[in-house]
Design a protein around this motif. Structure first.
Motif, mmCIF file in Angstrom:
data_model
loop_
_atom_site.group_PDB
_atom_site.id
_atom_site.type_symbol
_atom_site.label_atom_id
_atom_site.label_comp_id
_atom_site.label_asym_id
_atom_site.label_seq_id
_atom_site.Cartn_x
_atom_site.Cartn_y
_atom_site.Cartn_z
ATOM 1 N N PHE A 11 12.091 -11.121 -53.722
ATOM 2 C CA PHE A 11 11.158 -10.061 -54.053
ATOM 3 C C PHE A 11 9.827 -10.651 -54.485
ATOM 4 C CE2 PHE A 11 15.262 -7.930 -55.075
ATOM 5 C CZ PHE A 11 15.181 -6.910 -54.141
ATOM 6 N N THR A 12 8.779 -9.878 -54.288
ATOM 7 C CA THR A 12 7.464 -10.275 -54.795
ATOM 8 C C THR A 12 7.385 -9.899 -56.270
ATOM 9 O OG1 THR A 12 6.451 -8.146 -54.279
ATOM 10 C CG2 THR A 12 6.418 -9.824 -52.531
ATOM 11 N N ASP A 13 6.361 -10.383 -56.959
ATOM 12 C CA ASP A 13 6.169 -10.040 -58.372
ATOM 13 C C ASP A 13 5.998 -8.533 -58.545
ATOM 14 O OD1 ASP A 13 6.377 -12.667 -59.116
ATOM 15 O OD2 ASP A 13 4.211 -12.985 -59.287
ATOM 16 N N GLU A 14 5.292 -7.895 -57.616
ATOM 17 C CA GLU A 14 5.095 -6.454 -57.696
ATOM 18 C C GLU A 14 6.415 -5.709 -57.530
ATOM 19 O OE1 GLU A 14 3.249 -8.416 -55.609
ATOM 20 O OE2 GLU A 14 1.455 -8.486 -56.862
ATOM 21 N N GLU A 15 7.275 -6.171 -56.625
ATOM 22 C CA GLU A 15 8.577 -5.539 -56.439
ATOM 23 C C GLU A 15 9.456 -5.705 -57.674
ATOM 24 O OE1 GLU A 15 9.158 -5.846 -51.609
ATOM 25 O OE2 GLU A 15 9.462 -7.635 -52.831
ATOM 26 N N TYR A 16 9.445 -6.911 -58.272
ATOM 27 C CA TYR A 16 10.201 -7.114 -59.513
ATOM 28 C C TYR A 16 9.669 -6.215 -60.627
ATOM 29 C CZ TYR A 16 13.031 -11.118 -58.051
ATOM 30 O OH TYR A 16 13.961 -11.926 -57.447
ATOM 31 N N ALA A 17 8.352 -6.071 -60.723
ATOM 32 C CA ALA A 17 7.761 -5.201 -61.745
ATOM 33 C C ALA A 17 8.216 -3.756 -61.526
ATOM 34 C CB ALA A 17 6.242 -5.302 -61.711
ATOM 35 N N PHE A 18 8.260 -3.309 -60.274
ATOM 36 C CA PHE A 18 8.721 -1.953 -59.985
ATOM 37 C C PHE A 18 10.187 -1.786 -60.372
ATOM 38 C CE2 PHE A 18 10.889 0.919 -57.032
ATOM 39 C CZ PHE A 18 10.262 2.103 -57.366
ATOM 40 N N LEU A 19 11.023 -2.752 -60.031
ATOM 41 C CA LEU A 19 12.445 -2.666 -60.361
ATOM 42 C C LEU A 19 12.671 -2.645 -61.873
ATOM 43 C CD1 LEU A 19 13.925 -5.061 -57.661
ATOM 44 C CD2 LEU A 19 14.060 -2.556 -57.728
ATOM 45 N N ARG A 20 11.898 -3.443 -62.624
ATOM 46 C CA ARG A 20 11.986 -3.415 -64.093
ATOM 47 C C ARG A 20 11.603 -2.041 -64.620
ATOM 48 N NH1 ARG A 20 9.964 -8.586 -63.765
ATOM 49 N NH2 ARG A 20 7.835 -7.863 -64.015
ATOM 50 N N HIS A 21 10.535 -1.465 -64.054
ATOM 51 C CA HIS A 21 10.076 -0.145 -64.503
ATOM 52 C C HIS A 21 11.138 0.913 -64.204
ATOM 53 C CE1 HIS A 21 7.328 3.050 -65.544
ATOM 54 N NE2 HIS A 21 7.664 3.659 -64.421
ATOM 55 N N VAL A 22 11.768 0.839 -63.044
ATOM 56 C CA VAL A 22 12.813 1.803 -62.686
ATOM 57 C C VAL A 22 13.998 1.673 -63.637
ATOM 58 C CG1 VAL A 22 14.540 2.370 -60.916
ATOM 59 C CG2 VAL A 22 12.153 1.998 -60.266
ATOM 60 N N ARG A 23 14.373 0.440 -63.977
ATOM 61 C CA ARG A 23 15.547 0.226 -64.821
ATOM 62 C C ARG A 23 15.285 0.549 -66.289
ATOM 63 N NH1 ARG A 23 19.322 -5.181 -65.250
ATOM 64 N NH2 ARG A 23 20.801 -4.295 -66.704
ATOM 65 N N PHE A 24 14.150 0.101 -66.821
ATOM 66 C CA PHE A 24 13.896 0.202 -68.255
ATOM 67 C C PHE A 24 12.861 1.264 -68.632
ATOM 68 C CE2 PHE A 24 15.177 -4.264 -67.551
ATOM 69 C CZ PHE A 24 16.343 -4.235 -68.265
ATOM 70 N N GLY A 25 12.112 1.774 -67.684
ATOM 71 C CA GLY A 25 11.102 2.778 -67.987
ATOM 72 C C GLY A 25 9.839 2.145 -68.555
#
Length: 65
Positions: A11-25
């Motif tokens: 994943f790119t950094d942006e994709e990881y940031a999105f996944l963190r936001h989806v998981r933790f809000g």
């Protein structure tokens, strides 16, 4: 027999940031240094169990005294 291997795509950094936001809000705002306070321990320690029974009872049980 199948062998699991490492995924070939990353994943790119942006994709990881999105996944963190989806998981933790949304993260709460950071606490500013002037808003920080020192903590004081007021509750009993939790790293040791509460003593059970009366000390005199333990003396009798262990045959001392």
């Amino acid at each position: 027999m199948s062998v699991m291997s490492e995924p070939t795509e990353s994943f790119t950094d942006e994709e990881y940031a999105f996944l963190r936001h989806v998981r933790f809000g949304e993260l709460p705002p950071a606490v500013r240094p002037e808003e920080r306070v020192a903590l004081t321990e007021t509750d009993p320690r939790r790293d040791r169990p509460e003593p059970a029974g009366d000390p005199e009872e333990w003396t009798l049980r262990h045959g001392a005294g």
